[in-house]
Design a protein around this motif. Sequence first.
Motif, PDB file in Angstrom:
ATOM      1  N   ALA A 150       0.846  -1.205   0.000  1.00 33.12           N
ATOM      2  CA  ALA A 150       0.000   0.000   0.000  1.00 33.12           C
ATOM      3  C   ALA A 150       0.875   1.246   0.000  1.00 33.12           C
ATOM      4  N   PRO A 151       0.330   2.342  -0.487  1.00 37.08           N
ATOM      5  CA  PRO A 151      -0.859   2.470  -1.309  1.00 37.08           C
ATOM      6  C   PRO A 151      -0.625   1.871  -2.687  1.00 37.08           C
ATOM      7  N   PHE A 152      -1.609   1.143  -3.159  1.00 34.35           N
ATOM      8  CA  PHE A 152      -1.516   0.431  -4.431  1.00 34.35           C
ATOM      9  C   PHE A 152      -1.892   1.367  -5.567  1.00 34.35           C
ATOM     10  N   GLN A 153      -1.076   1.375  -6.637  1.00 34.10           N
ATOM     11  CA  GLN A 153      -1.349   2.230  -7.797  1.00 34.10           C
ATOM     12  C   GLN A 153      -1.903   1.440  -8.975  1.00 34.10           C
ATOM     13  N   THR A 154      -1.097   0.538  -9.529  1.00 38.24           N
ATOM     14  CA  THR A 154      -1.511  -0.143 -10.750  1.00 38.24           C
ATOM     15  C   THR A 154      -0.696  -1.403 -10.996  1.00 38.24           C
ATOM     16  N   VAL A 155      -1.264  -2.314 -11.789  1.00 39.73           N
ATOM     17  CA  VAL A 155      -0.527  -3.480 -12.276  1.00 39.73           C
ATOM     18  C   VAL A 155       0.016  -3.112 -13.648  1.00 39.73           C
ATOM     19  N   SER A 156       1.290  -3.351 -13.879  1.00 42.37           N
ATOM     20  CA  SER A 156       1.879  -3.032 -15.184  1.00 42.37           C
ATOM     21  C   SER A 156       2.035  -4.259 -16.075  1.00 42.37           C
ATOM     22  N   ALA A 157       2.121  -5.458 -15.480  1.00 41.39           N
ATOM     23  CA  ALA A 157       2.255  -6.673 -16.292  1.00 41.39           C
ATOM     24  C   ALA A 157       1.973  -7.906 -15.446  1.00 41.39           C
TER      25      ALA A 157
ATOM     26  N   VAL B 219       3.491   0.929  -6.479  1.00 37.82           N
ATOM     27  CA  VAL B 219       2.912   1.347  -5.207  1.00 37.82           C
ATOM     28  C   VAL B 219       3.512   2.681  -4.796  1.00 37.82           C
ATOM     29  N   GLY B 220       2.867   3.354  -3.866  1.00 37.13           N
ATOM     30  CA  GLY B 220       3.372   4.615  -3.333  1.00 37.13           C
ATOM     31  C   GLY B 220       2.320   5.705  -3.445  1.00 37.13           C
ATOM     32  N   TYR B 221       2.546   6.792  -2.733  1.00 35.06           N
ATOM     33  CA  TYR B 221       1.617   7.925  -2.773  1.00 35.06           C
ATOM     34  C   TYR B 221       1.699   8.687  -4.087  1.00 35.06           C
ATOM     35  N   GLY B 222       2.820   8.611  -4.778  1.00 35.57           N
ATOM     36  CA  GLY B 222       3.006   9.306  -6.039  1.00 35.57           C
ATOM     37  C   GLY B 222       4.478   9.509  -6.315  1.00 35.57           C
ATOM     38  N   GLY B 223       4.770  10.092  -7.467  1.00 31.01           N
ATOM     39  CA  GLY B 223       6.148  10.270  -7.899  1.00 31.01           C
ATOM     40  C   GLY B 223       6.813  11.547  -7.427  1.00 31.01           C
ATOM     41  N   LEU B 224       6.079  12.391  -6.713  1.00 34.75           N
ATOM     42  CA  LEU B 224       6.626  13.657  -6.213  1.00 34.75           C
ATOM     43  C   LEU B 224       6.681  13.655  -4.692  1.00 34.75           C
ATOM     44  N   ALA B 225       7.645  14.358  -4.152  1.00 37.09           N
ATOM     45  CA  ALA B 225       7.747  14.465  -2.696  1.00 37.09           C
ATOM     46  C   ALA B 225       6.471  15.058  -2.107  1.00 37.09           C
ATOM     47  N   THR B 226       5.850  15.967  -2.830  1.00 36.47           N
ATOM     48  CA  THR B 226       4.633  16.618  -2.320  1.00 36.47           C
ATOM     49  C   THR B 226       3.423  15.689  -2.318  1.00 36.47           C
ATOM     50  N   ASN B 227       3.507  14.518  -2.955  1.00 38.64           N
ATOM     51  CA  ASN B 227       2.429  13.532  -2.891  1.00 38.64           C
ATOM     52  C   ASN B 227       2.394  12.812  -1.552  1.00 38.64           C
ATOM     53  N   VAL B 228       3.503  12.807  -0.844  1.00 42.22           N
ATOM     54  CA  VAL B 228       3.598  12.125   0.440  1.00 42.22           C
ATOM     55  C   VAL B 228       2.910  12.994   1.493  1.00 42.22           C
ATOM     56  N   PRO B 229       2.022  12.412   2.312  1.00 44.71           N
ATOM     57  CA  PRO B 229       1.363  13.212   3.346  1.00 44.71           C
ATOM     58  C   PRO B 229       2.372  13.949   4.227  1.00 44.71           C
ATOM     59  N   GLU B 230       2.059  15.182   4.516  1.00 43.86           N
ATOM     60  CA  GLU B 230       2.984  16.048   5.263  1.00 43.86           C
ATOM     61  C   GLU B 230       3.407  15.457   6.613  1.00 43.86           C
TER      62      GLU B 230
END
Length: 188
Positions: A77-84, A135-146
């Motif tokens: 978690a957090p789950f984003q997507t399956v790529s293959a 997985v992850g909150y996103g590709g940017l540092a600002t996607n991570v909860p403060e």
Amino acid sequence: MRPMLIAAPTLEPVSIAEMKSWLREDSSDEDQLIQALIASARMTLEAYTRRFFITQSWRIIFDAWPPGGDVIVIPFAPFQTVSAIRIYDASDVALALAPTSYRAPASSEEGRLIFRSAPPAPGRSADGVEIDFAVGYGGLATNVPEPLRRAIMMLVAHWREKRGDDANDPLPAAAAQLAAPFRRWRLN
């Protein structure tokens, strides 16, 4: 199930400049140490919360499909997507499963892979199924909860100040309190 990291995060949730500002550090003498502490703090807090902060790619490998094969839980978690998804036949040739044969909705919790119809069984007895996912909150540092970013900063500051002197306090209370609302608990 065997997990394998495919692509680590390309950046950290806290930059060296942000960390140095937090530490009130002007010199570049300890930049390498501070960068290593940031990565270590992220990994420590990821383990504590059982969540991944910055987007990263993983692969899980199964010998065969798990029981109840219509739905597979991906415990990351957090789950984003399956790529293959690849299934190996008896000749070790990979068959890529068409993305139209399953759903894998994004989730702030663990992932779920839901098949529209039963997938083919692997032909080899070991390592017959591979599932690649992000997985992850996103590709940017600002996607991570403060609060998690602040917990990283507190942990880095603590480790830098103590320099290993306080082995009984691996996760200071203030950092643990910031991370606690994001912690996933085991149910077994």
